[in-house]
Design an enzyme around this catalytic site. Structure first.
Site, PDB file in Angstrom:
ATOM      1  CG  ASP A 222      27.799 -26.623  50.833  1.00 11.46           C
ATOM      2  OD1 ASP A 222      27.727 -25.587  50.159  1.00 11.46           O
ATOM      3  OD2 ASP A 222      26.923 -27.508  50.864  1.00 11.46           O
ATOM      4  CB  THR A 223      32.949 -25.059  54.894  1.00 12.25           C
ATOM      5  OG1 THR A 223      32.917 -23.720  54.404  1.00 12.25           O
ATOM      6  CG2 THR A 223      34.203 -25.259  55.721  1.00 12.25           C
TER       7      THR A 223
END
Length: 357
Positions: A222-223
């Site tokens: 995930d970012t």
């Protein structure tokens, strides 16, 4: 008187003759002592290219009266001295035997070389190029029986292999012999887990854009999730590492707020129902607890989107911060955020062993 005169004259004649012979002997002795222009030459003055001294087949005999070699009446000069450091020519018979022996040695049939012997590269060269050490060190690995090719131990030096098709192992770990690259990046939070981003956001490609070979990431993060992510150009390895069939485990540290029940680990292991199916953790433990702040470790082999965040949120504990600390046998360790490092050969071998390559 007559007879005495005869005896005297006869005696005088004998004396003259004796004196003449003595002079002649002295003259001959002088010539022999000189030994430079007439008579038999000394060994260092002989011409060994002449047949009378064992010359070769190209030697031309000189007439008996043409020179002062072996003839008594020669008027020419003595043969030239052989240059220092040169060997005398062999007799014709010996030279012929030597030439026949040399010709027989070189006329032996050449060793038959099969097509497989000409193909491929030497094993020690392939190992050295793969980073297993110098060629000498790789030869020692072969001598110690630590190298296997296609499941068979190799002990002979110079064995030729095809790095594209043959499976080469050292100490049971597969060696990446082709031009494959393997990197581990400690992805910072806020970096998009793609090699390029059309919106111009910071992405993984910003850390490897100087590489000539095109790399791609193994799985995603995930970012806002930090931690280890692998980059490689080995497609089959990347596919197997992310496929649930091979069960490669990933370990995460998650910061959550408590208190948490004792059976939270059992709930996660039993399974949490999500909108896209059930998700189960392979391991759970509490790493640190300060008041209501908990740091827990979650291990699982699935790689669905936001899988750890969704599982903990569904259990009632939203994640505040998430870091992936290990991907299979590759640990993040003390690698700093944003740093890219190349995997060692043992690490690559462990990855391949984990997925059966």
């Amino acid at each position: 008187m007559r007879s005495g005169n005869s005896r005297n004259s006869s005696g005088g004649g004998s004396g003259s003759k004796g004196r003449g012979q003595g002079q002649g002997g002295s003259q001959r002795r002088g010539q022999g002592a000189g030994g430079s222009d007439k008579g038999t030459p000394r060994p260092e003055q002989r011409r060994y290219d002449r047949p009378e001294w064992g010359g070769g087949e190209n030697a031309k005999p000189r007439p008996a009266g043409a020179g002062g070699g072996a003839g008594r009446g020669g008027t020419g000069r003595v043969g030239q001295i052989r240059p220092k450091g040169t060997a005398p020519s062999r007799p014709r018979e010996l030279q012929a035997r030597v030439e026949d022996a040399v010709r027989a040695r070189h006329d032996k049939p050449a060793k038959q070389v099969t097509g497989t012997d000409l193909e491929g590269e030497r094993l020690q060269k392939v190992l050295a190029r793969a980073g297993m050490g110098s060629r000498r060190a790789c030869e020692e690995l072969i001598d110690q029986g630590r190298v296997m090719v296609n499941g068979e131990v190799v002990r002979e030096q110079g064995k030729r292999v095809d790095p594209n098709t043959d499976k080469i192992e050292v100490d049971g770990l597969t060696v990446a012999t082709q031009n494959y690259l393997f990197f581990a990046l400690n992805k910072p939070a806020g970096v998009v887990a793609t090699m390029e981003d059309p919106d111009g956001r910071q992405c993984l490609g910003d850390y490897v854009n100087n590489r000539e070979t095109r790399l791609f990431h193994v799985g995603r993060l995930d970012t806002e999730t930090e931690g280890i992510i692998l980059l490689t150009n080995h497609g089959e390895l990347a596919h197997r590492l992310t496929h649930p069939k091979y069960g490669v485990k990933k370990t995460y540290l998650a910061a959550i707020q408590g208190p948490i029940p004792r059976d939270l680990g059992k709930q996660l292991a039993k399974g949490i129902e999500l909108e896209d199916g059930w998700a189960r953790a392979d391991g759970f433990k509490v790493v640190q607890n300060v008041g209501k702040n908990y740091l827990v470790e979650v291990t699982l082999h699935e790689g669905r989107k936001h899988i750890v965040r969704r599982m903990l949120a569904e259990a009632g504990f939203p994640v505040e911060k998430l870091v992936r600390t290990q991907f299979g046998p590759i640990a993040l360790g003390d690698q700093k955020s944003g740093w890219l490092r190349r995997l060692t050969n043992p690490e690559v071998g462990q990855l391949m062993k984990a997925v059966g390559l």
